[in-house]
Design a protein around this motif. Sequence first.
Motif, PDB file in Angstrom:
ATOM      1  N   LEU A   4       0.833  -1.205   0.000  1.00 28.47           N
ATOM      2  CA  LEU A   4       0.000   0.000   0.000  1.00 28.47           C
ATOM      3  C   LEU A   4       0.865   1.252   0.000  1.00 28.47           C
ATOM      4  CD1 LEU A   4      -2.700   1.510   0.275  1.00 28.47           C
ATOM      5  CD2 LEU A   4      -2.539   1.150   2.763  1.00 28.47           C
ATOM      6  N   PHE A   5       1.880   1.276   0.859  1.00 28.80           N
ATOM      7  CA  PHE A   5       2.757   2.439   0.932  1.00 28.80           C
ATOM      8  C   PHE A   5       3.587   2.597  -0.334  1.00 28.80           C
ATOM      9  CE2 PHE A   5       1.676   2.686   5.375  1.00 28.80           C
ATOM     10  CZ  PHE A   5       1.807   4.032   5.653  1.00 28.80           C
ATOM     11  N   PHE A   6       3.869   1.500  -1.010  1.00 24.96           N
ATOM     12  CA  PHE A   6       4.590   1.596  -2.281  1.00 24.96           C
ATOM     13  C   PHE A   6       3.794   2.432  -3.277  1.00 24.96           C
ATOM     14  CE2 PHE A   6       4.573  -0.188  -6.610  1.00 24.96           C
ATOM     15  CZ  PHE A   6       5.830   0.224  -7.034  1.00 24.96           C
ATOM     16  N   PHE A   7       2.507   2.155  -3.393  1.00 26.84           N
ATOM     17  CA  PHE A   7       1.673   2.915  -4.330  1.00 26.84           C
ATOM     18  C   PHE A   7       1.522   4.372  -3.882  1.00 26.84           C
ATOM     19  CE2 PHE A   7       0.207  -1.432  -5.400  1.00 26.84           C
ATOM     20  CZ  PHE A   7       0.430  -1.389  -6.766  1.00 26.84           C
ATOM     21  N   ILE A   8       1.390   4.568  -2.571  1.00 26.38           N
ATOM     22  CA  ILE A   8       1.264   5.933  -2.058  1.00 26.38           C
ATOM     23  C   ILE A   8       2.543   6.716  -2.331  1.00 26.38           C
ATOM     24  CG2 ILE A   8       1.039   7.331   0.030  1.00 26.38           C
ATOM     25  CD1 ILE A   8      -0.760   5.122   1.179  1.00 26.38           C
ATOM     26  N   ASN A   9       3.686   6.128  -1.993  1.00 30.84           N
ATOM     27  CA  ASN A   9       4.961   6.806  -2.193  1.00 30.84           C
ATOM     28  C   ASN A   9       5.204   7.108  -3.661  1.00 30.84           C
ATOM     29  OD1 ASN A   9       5.381   6.537   0.538  1.00 30.84           O
ATOM     30  ND2 ASN A   9       6.796   4.812   0.375  1.00 30.84           N
ATOM     31  N   THR A  10       4.917   6.131  -4.523  1.00 30.25           N
ATOM     32  CA  THR A  10       5.124   6.312  -5.958  1.00 30.25           C
ATOM     33  C   THR A  10       4.280   7.463  -6.476  1.00 30.25           C
ATOM     34  OG1 THR A  10       5.560   3.948  -6.222  1.00 30.25           O
ATOM     35  CG2 THR A  10       5.022   5.180  -8.206  1.00 30.25           C
ATOM     36  N   ALA A  11       3.029   7.515  -6.040  1.00 27.35           N
ATOM     37  CA  ALA A  11       2.122   8.577  -6.491  1.00 27.35           C
ATOM     38  C   ALA A  11       2.582   9.945  -6.007  1.00 27.35           C
ATOM     39  CB  ALA A  11       0.701   8.281  -6.011  1.00 27.35           C
ATOM     40  N   VAL A  12       2.983  10.022  -4.740  1.00 28.30           N
ATOM     41  CA  VAL A  12       3.350  11.315  -4.154  1.00 28.30           C
ATOM     42  C   VAL A  12       4.633  11.874  -4.777  1.00 28.30           C
ATOM     43  CG1 VAL A  12       4.123  12.444  -2.032  1.00 28.30           C
ATOM     44  CG2 VAL A  12       2.164  10.910  -1.981  1.00 28.30           C
ATOM     45  N   ILE A  13       5.622  10.991  -5.064  1.00 28.89           N
ATOM     46  CA  ILE A  13       6.901  11.458  -5.617  1.00 28.89           C
ATOM     47  C   ILE A  13       6.690  12.232  -6.913  1.00 28.89           C
ATOM     48  CG2 ILE A  13       9.109  10.711  -6.607  1.00 28.89           C
ATOM     49  CD1 ILE A  13       8.969   8.320  -4.663  1.00 28.89           C
ATOM     50  N   SER A  14       5.796  11.738  -7.765  1.00 23.61           N
ATOM     51  CA  SER A  14       5.574  12.374  -9.075  1.00 23.61           C
ATOM     52  C   SER A  14       4.416  13.366  -9.062  1.00 23.61           C
ATOM     53  CB  SER A  14       5.293  11.305 -10.127  1.00 23.61           C
ATOM     54  OG  SER A  14       6.360  10.391 -10.220  1.00 23.61           O
ATOM     55  N   ALA A  15       3.658  13.359  -7.982  1.00 19.95           N
ATOM     56  CA  ALA A  15       2.413  14.130  -7.978  1.00 19.95           C
ATOM     57  C   ALA A  15       2.626  15.616  -8.224  1.00 19.95           C
ATOM     58  CB  ALA A  15       1.676  13.922  -6.658  1.00 19.95           C
ATOM     59  N   GLY A  16       3.627  16.206  -7.576  1.00 22.66           N
ATOM     60  CA  GLY A  16       3.847  17.647  -7.717  1.00 22.66           C
ATOM     61  C   GLY A  16       4.080  18.049  -9.159  1.00 22.66           C
ATOM     62  N   ALA A  17       4.982  17.336  -9.834  1.00 24.55           N
ATOM     63  CA  ALA A  17       5.305  17.658 -11.225  1.00 24.55           C
ATOM     64  C   ALA A  17       4.122  17.394 -12.144  1.00 24.55           C
ATOM     65  CB  ALA A  17       6.522  16.843 -11.670  1.00 24.55           C
ATOM     66  N   LEU A  18       3.426  16.285 -11.939  1.00 27.15           N
ATOM     67  CA  LEU A  18       2.313  15.918 -12.817  1.00 27.15           C
ATOM     68  C   LEU A  18       1.129  16.869 -12.654  1.00 27.15           C
ATOM     69  CD1 LEU A  18       2.385  12.024 -12.484  1.00 27.15           C
ATOM     70  CD2 LEU A  18       3.241  13.427 -14.371  1.00 27.15           C
ATOM     71  N   LEU A  19       0.829  17.249 -11.415  1.00 24.37           N
ATOM     72  CA  LEU A  19      -0.269  18.184 -11.186  1.00 24.37           C
ATOM     73  C   LEU A  19       0.018  19.525 -11.833  1.00 24.37           C
ATOM     74  CD1 LEU A  19      -1.142  17.358  -7.466  1.00 24.37           C
ATOM     75  CD2 LEU A  19      -2.598  16.963  -9.466  1.00 24.37           C
ATOM     76  N   TYR A  20       1.264  19.958 -11.725  1.00 29.26           N
ATOM     77  CA  TYR A  20       1.633  21.226 -12.367  1.00 29.26           C
ATOM     78  C   TYR A  20       1.459  21.138 -13.874  1.00 29.26           C
ATOM     79  CZ  TYR A  20       4.372  24.998 -14.327  1.00 29.26           C
ATOM     80  OH  TYR A  20       4.755  26.082 -15.072  1.00 29.26           O
ATOM     81  N   LEU A  21       1.841  19.982 -14.442  1.00 26.47           N
ATOM     82  CA  LEU A  21       1.825  19.834 -15.898  1.00 26.47           C
ATOM     83  C   LEU A  21       0.404  19.751 -16.462  1.00 26.47           C
ATOM     84  CD1 LEU A  21       3.585  19.405 -18.464  1.00 26.47           C
ATOM     85  CD2 LEU A  21       3.421  16.949 -18.013  1.00 26.47           C
ATOM     86  N   PHE A  22      -0.480  19.047 -15.755  1.00 28.85           N
ATOM     87  CA  PHE A  22      -1.779  18.750 -16.341  1.00 28.85           C
ATOM     88  C   PHE A  22      -2.923  19.656 -15.869  1.00 28.85           C
ATOM     89  CE2 PHE A  22       0.400  14.621 -16.927  1.00 28.85           C
ATOM     90  CZ  PHE A  22       0.291  14.562 -18.318  1.00 28.85           C
ATOM     91  N   LEU A  23      -2.659  20.493 -14.870  1.00 29.26           N
ATOM     92  CA  LEU A  23      -3.691  21.433 -14.439  1.00 29.26           C
ATOM     93  C   LEU A  23      -3.330  22.833 -14.917  1.00 29.26           C
ATOM     94  CD1 LEU A  23      -4.447  20.307 -10.758  1.00 29.26           C
ATOM     95  CD2 LEU A  23      -5.786  19.826 -12.820  1.00 29.26           C
ATOM     96  N   ASP A  24      -4.311  23.547 -15.363  1.00 25.34           N
ATOM     97  CA  ASP A  24      -4.066  24.906 -15.840  1.00 25.34           C
ATOM     98  C   ASP A  24      -3.726  25.823 -14.664  1.00 25.34           C
ATOM     99  OD1 ASP A  24      -4.578  24.251 -18.476  1.00 25.34           O
ATOM    100  OD2 ASP A  24      -6.747  24.595 -18.249  1.00 25.34           O
ATOM    101  N   PRO A  25      -2.848  26.816 -14.895  1.00 26.47           N
ATOM    102  CA  PRO A  25      -2.537  27.786 -13.845  1.00 26.47           C
ATOM    103  C   PRO A  25      -3.819  28.560 -13.497  1.00 26.47           C
ATOM    104  CG  PRO A  25      -1.008  27.944 -15.689  1.00 26.47           C
ATOM    105  CD  PRO A  25      -2.116  27.067 -16.125  1.00 26.47           C
ATOM    106  N   PRO A  26      -3.979  29.012 -12.250  1.00 27.53           N
ATOM    107  CA  PRO A  26      -3.017  28.795 -11.145  1.00 27.53           C
ATOM    108  C   PRO A  26      -3.269  27.501 -10.379  1.00 27.53           C
ATOM    109  CG  PRO A  26      -4.758  30.250 -10.409  1.00 27.53           C
ATOM    110  CD  PRO A  26      -5.093  29.916 -11.841  1.00 27.53           C
ATOM    111  N   ALA A  27      -4.285  26.720 -10.810  1.00 24.06           N
ATOM    112  CA  ALA A  27      -4.628  25.494 -10.083  1.00 24.06           C
ATOM    113  C   ALA A  27      -3.444  24.521 -10.038  1.00 24.06           C
ATOM    114  CB  ALA A  27      -5.832  24.807 -10.730  1.00 24.06           C
ATOM    115  N   GLY A  28      -2.723  24.388 -11.157  1.00 29.04           N
ATOM    116  CA  GLY A  28      -1.582  23.475 -11.216  1.00 29.04           C
ATOM    117  C   GLY A  28      -0.479  23.881 -10.267  1.00 29.04           C
ATOM    118  N   VAL A  29      -0.210  25.190 -10.206  1.00 28.71           N
ATOM    119  CA  VAL A  29       0.835  25.688  -9.305  1.00 28.71           C
ATOM    120  C   VAL A  29       0.454  25.440  -7.851  1.00 28.71           C
ATOM    121  CG1 VAL A  29       2.077  27.751  -8.543  1.00 28.71           C
ATOM    122  CG2 VAL A  29       1.557  27.433 -10.976  1.00 28.71           C
TER     123      VAL A  29
END
Length: 439
Positions: A4-29
Amino acid sequence: MRVLFFFINTAVISAGALLYLFLDPPAGVLAAAAVLITAFPVINIFPGVYKGARVRLQVLAGGSDLLTAFIPSVSVEAAILIMRITEGLFTLQRDIPFIVIALIADTIVFWNGIIRVYATSLQLGITWRVLAAVFSWVPLVNIVFLVIIIVITDKEYRFEREYDKLEKQRAEARVCATKYPILLVHGVFFRDSKAFNYWGRVPAALERCGATVYYGNQQSALSVHDSAAELAHRIEQIVYETGCGKLNIIAHSKGGLDSRYAISVLGCDKYVASLTTVCTPNRGCIFVEKLYDSMPESGRQKLAAAYNAAARTVGDTAPDFLSAVADMRMSSCEQLNRQMPDRPDVFYQSIGSVERKMRSGKFPLNVSYPLVKKTDGANDGLVSVESMKWGSSFRLVEPAGNRGISHADMIDLNRENIKGFDIRSYYTDIVSELRGWGF
């Protein structure tokens, strides 16, 4: 739970960059900032839940889990970046910040994981640490070494957790609470040291299970007679200061000869309940004899002078390299055995091990093994199996498989977890047997 923590950790590590990329500003930021400020620091401090594990194992498992999550995270980020480039979606405004955020997050996770496992793993060894560092900048090869590190450290964590469960039961039952204390006697070319225990993890395991443990403290290289004299003084000191009456001696390598001499010749039989020799050259070493006799006298003296000088720097007051080596020859042991017959009031037993191939032992035992095999036969890298035998019983350590157990493995010198043979459990069983026999 770790899955369970493997999936959580994997998601969180990339989450910041991916959210910035796929959400329009300022929501992504805002979303990227929220992840990097909240969840990301948490997983770097608490990569998982390791209930009941020792602190070292918690840190080790956390590092292993971070590295495990690092690989798919980087893979996902790289795949998305490649896709955007190939489909013509790449823009400096959106993708450069994505790359920067991803690099920062991945770098933090990677070094957090590496530092954790490098600082706490006993099984990685120097070789894997160095190779992983050398090839860390070689694409794909570095991933291979990273996977190897993850496998080794995860296996270590699981092994130690199982051992801890077993040891807890033994500790509660005090299976090593012998009538007489245990005296551990080291072999030639080593000294008892608090900085680096000759017996590895064994003494602490015995003590946790109820044993009282002392050390021989003799110098690293002396003749059997002189080492035995120091050992006899140490035995008397322990008996008189503690009032324990007698001791159970467990002696490795030449320490077994020193112990037998102290018991038989120097009057320590009245202070010793039992002697267990481990990989001791009770009948000497043909290999050592041939090597000693074939070396020119000038060469012997130069080697002895170099060793003796080095030994003085670590505490030896009068090291005697040549006498120590000479007493391990077959001809010398034949004479010694006539001088030191077993005493009737002391229980004697012996234990040995055998390598099955050169790779069974680490340097220099991997080099000496085939040479000793030619002269002495089956051996542990230094002492032949036949020479190890002494006392009322002899047991040979032969785990399944073709690895074998070396002279150094029998004292946990490399702190290695060997498949099919747990050194701590083995000595715990030995001492537990002594307890059962009334010693």
